[in-house]
Design a protein around this motif. Sequence first.
Motif, mmCIF file in Angstrom:
data_model
loop_
_atom_site.group_PDB
_atom_site.id
_atom_site.type_symbol
_atom_site.label_atom_id
_atom_site.label_comp_id
_atom_site.label_asym_id
_atom_site.label_seq_id
_atom_site.Cartn_x
_atom_site.Cartn_y
_atom_site.Cartn_z
ATOM 1 N N PRO A 55 13.096 -25.296 18.012
ATOM 2 C CA PRO A 55 13.216 -25.010 16.573
ATOM 3 C C PRO A 55 13.019 -23.528 16.262
ATOM 4 O O PRO A 55 12.337 -22.812 17.003
ATOM 5 C CB PRO A 55 12.084 -25.834 15.952
ATOM 6 C CG PRO A 55 11.662 -26.810 16.982
ATOM 7 C CD PRO A 55 11.973 -26.182 18.305
ATOM 8 N N PRO A 56 13.588 -23.065 15.154
ATOM 9 C CA PRO A 56 13.316 -21.693 14.732
ATOM 10 C C PRO A 56 11.831 -21.536 14.395
ATOM 11 O O PRO A 56 11.180 -22.490 13.982
ATOM 12 C CB PRO A 56 14.180 -21.508 13.488
ATOM 13 C CG PRO A 56 14.747 -22.834 13.156
ATOM 14 C CD PRO A 56 14.482 -23.786 14.270
ATOM 15 N N MET A 57 11.304 -20.324 14.573
ATOM 16 C CA MET A 57 9.874 -20.079 14.371
ATOM 17 C C MET A 57 9.552 -19.480 13.003
ATOM 18 O O MET A 57 8.380 -19.223 12.710
ATOM 19 C CB MET A 57 9.333 -19.170 15.473
ATOM 20 C CG MET A 57 9.328 -19.811 16.841
ATOM 21 S SD MET A 57 8.508 -18.812 18.076
ATOM 22 C CE MET A 57 6.794 -19.295 17.813
ATOM 23 N N ASP A 58 10.543 -19.261 12.152
ATOM 24 C CA ASP A 58 10.298 -18.592 10.867
ATOM 25 C C ASP A 58 9.242 -19.294 10.024
ATOM 26 O O ASP A 58 8.312 -18.660 9.518
ATOM 27 C CB ASP A 58 11.601 -18.476 10.074
ATOM 28 C CG ASP A 58 12.648 -17.648 10.774
ATOM 29 O OD1 ASP A 58 12.288 -16.866 11.674
ATOM 30 O OD2 ASP A 58 13.835 -17.792 10.429
ATOM 31 N N SER A 59 9.370 -20.592 9.852
ATOM 32 C CA SER A 59 8.412 -21.302 9.002
ATOM 33 C C SER A 59 7.034 -21.375 9.663
ATOM 34 O O SER A 59 6.010 -21.391 8.970
ATOM 35 C CB SER A 59 8.921 -22.699 8.643
ATOM 36 O OG SER A 59 9.100 -23.485 9.796
ATOM 37 N N PHE A 60 6.993 -21.401 10.994
ATOM 38 C CA PHE A 60 5.709 -21.357 11.700
ATOM 39 C C PHE A 60 5.017 -20.023 11.457
ATOM 40 O O PHE A 60 3.807 -19.976 11.213
ATOM 41 C CB PHE A 60 5.936 -21.593 13.196
ATOM 42 C CG PHE A 60 4.699 -21.439 14.033
ATOM 43 C CD1 PHE A 60 3.622 -22.296 13.869
ATOM 44 C CD2 PHE A 60 4.622 -20.445 14.980
ATOM 45 C CE1 PHE A 60 2.476 -22.155 14.650
ATOM 46 C CE2 PHE A 60 3.488 -20.292 15.760
ATOM 47 C CZ PHE A 60 2.410 -21.153 15.597
ATOM 48 N N SER A 61 5.786 -18.943 11.474
ATOM 49 C CA SER A 61 5.213 -17.617 11.186
ATOM 50 C C SER A 61 4.672 -17.562 9.761
ATOM 51 O O SER A 61 3.587 -17.011 9.523
ATOM 52 C CB SER A 61 6.262 -16.523 11.387
ATOM 53 O OG SER A 61 6.643 -16.459 12.736
ATOM 54 N N ARG A 62 5.406 -18.143 8.808
ATOM 55 C CA ARG A 62 4.920 -18.176 7.424
ATOM 56 C C ARG A 62 3.639 -19.005 7.316
ATOM 57 O O ARG A 62 2.685 -18.617 6.639
ATOM 58 C CB ARG A 62 5.990 -18.725 6.484
ATOM 59 C CG ARG A 62 7.100 -17.737 6.167
ATOM 60 C CD ARG A 62 7.989 -18.216 5.032
ATOM 61 N NE ARG A 62 8.679 -19.471 5.300
ATOM 62 C CZ ARG A 62 9.800 -19.573 6.010
ATOM 63 N NH1 ARG A 62 10.377 -18.501 6.520
ATOM 64 N NH2 ARG A 62 10.366 -20.748 6.188
ATOM 65 N N LEU A 63 3.611 -20.135 7.999
ATOM 66 C CA LEU A 63 2.422 -20.990 7.998
ATOM 67 C C LEU A 63 1.219 -20.227 8.559
ATOM 68 O O LEU A 63 0.129 -20.262 7.990
ATOM 69 C CB LEU A 63 2.679 -22.259 8.814
ATOM 70 C CG LEU A 63 1.511 -23.222 8.944
ATOM 71 C CD1 LEU A 63 1.222 -23.882 7.602
ATOM 72 C CD2 LEU A 63 1.812 -24.273 10.012
ATOM 73 N N GLY A 64 1.428 -19.537 9.662
ATOM 74 C CA GLY A 64 0.351 -18.737 10.238
ATOM 75 C C GLY A 64 -0.138 -17.680 9.271
ATOM 76 O O GLY A 64 -1.344 -17.447 9.150
ATOM 77 N N GLY A 65 0.787 -17.036 8.560
ATOM 78 C CA GLY A 65 0.415 -16.019 7.585
ATOM 79 C C GLY A 65 -0.396 -16.574 6.421
ATOM 80 O O GLY A 65 -1.209 -15.870 5.828
ATOM 81 N N GLN A 66 -0.185 -17.840 6.112
ATOM 82 C CA GLN A 66 -0.919 -18.472 5.008
ATOM 83 C C GLN A 66 -2.337 -18.880 5.396
ATOM 84 O O GLN A 66 -3.222 -18.925 4.552
ATOM 85 C CB GLN A 66 -0.170 -19.722 4.522
ATOM 86 C CG GLN A 66 1.151 -19.428 3.866
ATOM 87 C CD GLN A 66 1.965 -20.700 3.656
ATOM 88 O OE1 GLN A 66 1.612 -21.779 4.125
ATOM 89 N NE2 GLN A 66 3.081 -20.568 2.947
ATOM 90 N N HIS A 67 -2.549 -19.215 6.667
ATOM 91 C CA HIS A 67 -3.825 -19.814 7.074
ATOM 92 C C HIS A 67 -4.620 -19.004 8.099
ATOM 93 O O HIS A 67 -5.781 -19.347 8.354
ATOM 94 C CB HIS A 67 -3.582 -21.215 7.637
ATOM 95 C CG HIS A 67 -3.015 -22.161 6.635
ATOM 96 N ND1 HIS A 67 -3.782 -22.769 5.664
ATOM 97 C CD2 HIS A 67 -1.744 -22.583 6.432
ATOM 98 C CE1 HIS A 67 -3.005 -23.532 4.913
ATOM 99 N NE2 HIS A 67 -1.771 -23.442 5.360
#
Length: 187
Positions: A55-67
Amino acid sequence: MGMYLYSVSAGDWFDDDEGGLAETATALDAELGRLGLPAYRPGPAAAPFEEKLVPPMDSFSRLGGQHLSTGEFGLLCDWTLLVPISLEKPIHLPIESQYFESTTIAGAPQVQAIAEKLAAAIALPAEVPAAPHNLTLTTWFLDGPAKALAATHQAPWADDLDASFYVALYLRAAQHALRHHTPLTYS
């Protein structure tokens, strides 16, 4: 083709042929010695771990940035080799790996703690395979029951299966490294 995260056998850890990690193992032991830590030796042959980073990692990077802090997110996923020993901070070696110009080594206990923090933030369900091996997580999230389960859950993990895949991947990789005393790397 794609990139895979997989466990390294003791034979490959000490192998100095192409694909072996003897140079990295030797350099890691030297650095551990400099830090006053014992040399690392992988455990006996164990259940293999292999997952494909699809899967693409874009949303994972955003999730990491949030938490997570920037440092925590970097420790979680900016390594090229994960070892089952506690490292206060990552070790950087000037040794080229398959996808990177140098090798960054992280400790599985630290990676696990950060992955657990993200898993709690998204309420990763207990149904995620706990001891994956040959593409178990990849299949579970991409072709398996994750989509049907997500349709029945209101937890944050169900809103973004791509990000949830990477949370599960890093959590299970760290747990596998510690459970089997084996390193993990990419190919």
